[in-house]
Design a protein around this motif. Structure first.
Motif, PDB file in Angstrom:
ATOM      1  N   ALA A 105       0.834  -1.210   0.000  1.00 47.31           N
ATOM      2  CA  ALA A 105       0.000   0.000   0.000  1.00 47.31           C
ATOM      3  C   ALA A 105       0.862   1.250   0.000  1.00 47.31           C
ATOM      4  O   ALA A 105       0.549   2.245  -0.666  1.00 47.31           O
ATOM      5  CB  ALA A 105      -0.923  -0.003   1.225  1.00 47.31           C
ATOM      6  N   THR A 106       1.970   1.209   0.741  1.00 49.06           N
ATOM      7  CA  THR A 106       2.898   2.338   0.763  1.00 49.06           C
ATOM      8  C   THR A 106       3.510   2.554  -0.615  1.00 49.06           C
ATOM      9  O   THR A 106       3.677   3.697  -1.063  1.00 49.06           O
ATOM     10  CB  THR A 106       4.016   2.103   1.798  1.00 49.06           C
ATOM     11  N   LYS A 107       3.846   1.456  -1.293  1.00 47.75           N
ATOM     12  CA  LYS A 107       4.425   1.544  -2.637  1.00 47.75           C
ATOM     13  C   LYS A 107       3.460   2.229  -3.591  1.00 47.75           C
ATOM     14  O   LYS A 107       3.847   3.099  -4.383  1.00 47.75           O
ATOM     15  CB  LYS A 107       4.772   0.139  -3.150  1.00 47.75           C
ATOM     16  N   ILE A 108       2.175   1.858  -3.519  1.00 45.46           N
ATOM     17  CA  ILE A 108       1.162   2.463  -4.378  1.00 45.46           C
ATOM     18  C   ILE A 108       1.057   3.968  -4.113  1.00 45.46           C
ATOM     19  O   ILE A 108       0.989   4.788  -5.029  1.00 45.46           O
ATOM     20  CB  ILE A 108      -0.208   1.788  -4.159  1.00 45.46           C
ATOM     21  N   ALA A 109       1.057   4.330  -2.824  1.00 42.39           N
ATOM     22  CA  ALA A 109       0.890   5.738  -2.448  1.00 42.39           C
ATOM     23  C   ALA A 109       2.112   6.576  -2.789  1.00 42.39           C
ATOM     24  O   ALA A 109       1.996   7.710  -3.263  1.00 42.39           O
ATOM     25  CB  ALA A 109       0.575   5.844  -0.957  1.00 42.39           C
ATOM     26  N   VAL A 110       3.314   6.020  -2.574  1.00 40.49           N
ATOM     27  CA  VAL A 110       4.532   6.812  -2.723  1.00 40.49           C
ATOM     28  C   VAL A 110       4.886   7.049  -4.193  1.00 40.49           C
ATOM     29  O   VAL A 110       5.767   7.873  -4.498  1.00 40.49           O
ATOM     30  CB  VAL A 110       5.701   6.129  -1.980  1.00 40.49           C
TER      31      VAL A 110
END
Length: 296
Positions: A33-38
């Motif tokens: 999820a962090t990868k998608i957001a960042v």
């Protein structure tokens, strides 16, 4: 009477495993999820925003239940927890994911239980057997060796940032587990978030995107997940599980997180998971299992 007590202990342990497993499942989606957001949001904004959103939720819950404020000694521990899991791990992992895939970064979670155990020794005064440290070193060498071997295709900066993130997370886990015994499971993460709120809330506005409309729905959903689930709800189940089933026992569930995280990364992000990643993850998990066996 004795049978009733044994039954209650077994029931409490079972509930601890169940709560701990729910916590691990929710944590497993954090890095993807962090990868998608960042991909569209800056690491500074993502870190500050997730802490702010979760902090506001925590504040409302604490006020609703009229929880007693922590004492001065507990505030010191809460500051360490906030540094580790509210600021340190989210920021460093978000920075790392600018350089490496979430599948690559998940391998580093294999040493998280070891990092937690090391800080358990430092903060809790535990004295593991020498064999414990042998397994710990082997596991760490596997991760470092994997990172070096991937040097041509992966980023050393990303690897260093992920190692630092794991260290901060281990510190936050160990300190939180210790404080849970006196403050309570969900109260620990709630007060840590509230303690960081006066700093993180202004930073979230300072680092907000120039154009909100340009950010995709996927990025906002990634932010929502790490804010509500990774930063708050998962910790409620995790710390409750530690308190109910025992830190050492329920803590072994962390061994499943790399596998679950890789499954999420492949299904949601369609990232490639090499045999090397799987082999290193399995090796690290076996080493961590050894450290858990000889932890006391």
């Amino acid at each position: 009477m004795a049978e009733i007590c044994i039954s209650k202990v077994e029931e409490n342990t079972t509930q601890g495993w169940l709560n701990g497993m729910i916590g691990v499942l929710l944590f497993s989606g954090s890095l993807p999820a962090t990868k998608i957001a960042v991909l569209e949001l800056s690491p500074m904004f993502l870190t500050a925003a997730r802490a702010s959103i979760a902090g506001v939720i925590a504040l409302v819950v604490l006020l609703f239940f009229k929880e007693k404020r922590p004492d001065r000694k507990q505030l010191s521990s809460l500051a360490i927890i906030a540094l580790g899991v509210v600021v340190g791990f989210p920021l460093l992992s978000a920075l790392a994911l600018q350089y490496v895939t979430s599948a690559h970064s998940i391998v580093f979670l294999g040493i998280l239980p070891v990092a937690t155990a090391v800080f358990g020794v430092i903060r809790g005064g535990e004295r593991p057997k020498p064999v414990f440290w042998i397994f710990s070193v082997i596991g760490s060498l596997l991760v470092v060796g994997y990172a070096v071997a991937q040097g041509l295709t992966a980023s050393p900066v990303g690897d260093i940032l992920m190692l630092a993130a794991v260290v901060f997370c281990g510190l936050g886990y160990a300190e939180g587990a210790k404080l849970t015994k006196t403050l309570g499971g969900w109260q620990v993460i709630s007060w840590a978030l509230v303690l960081a709120l006066p700093i993180m809330l202004p930073l979230s506005f300072f680092y907000k995107p120039v154009s909100v409309e340009a950010i995709s729905t996927g990025a906002w959903l990634g932010l929502a997940y790490v804010s509500v689930f990774s930063m708050f709800i998962a910790f409620i189940f995790w710390y409750r599980g530690l308190a109910q089933g025992g830190i050492a026992t329920v803590g072994q569930l962390q061994l499943l997180q790399p596998f679950l995280g890789l499954a999420v990364a492949t299904s949601l992000l369609h990232e490639a998971v090499s045999l090397d990643m799987i082999a290193v993850t399995v090796g690290v998990i076996l080493c961590v299992a050894g450290t858990k066996k000889f932890a006391k």
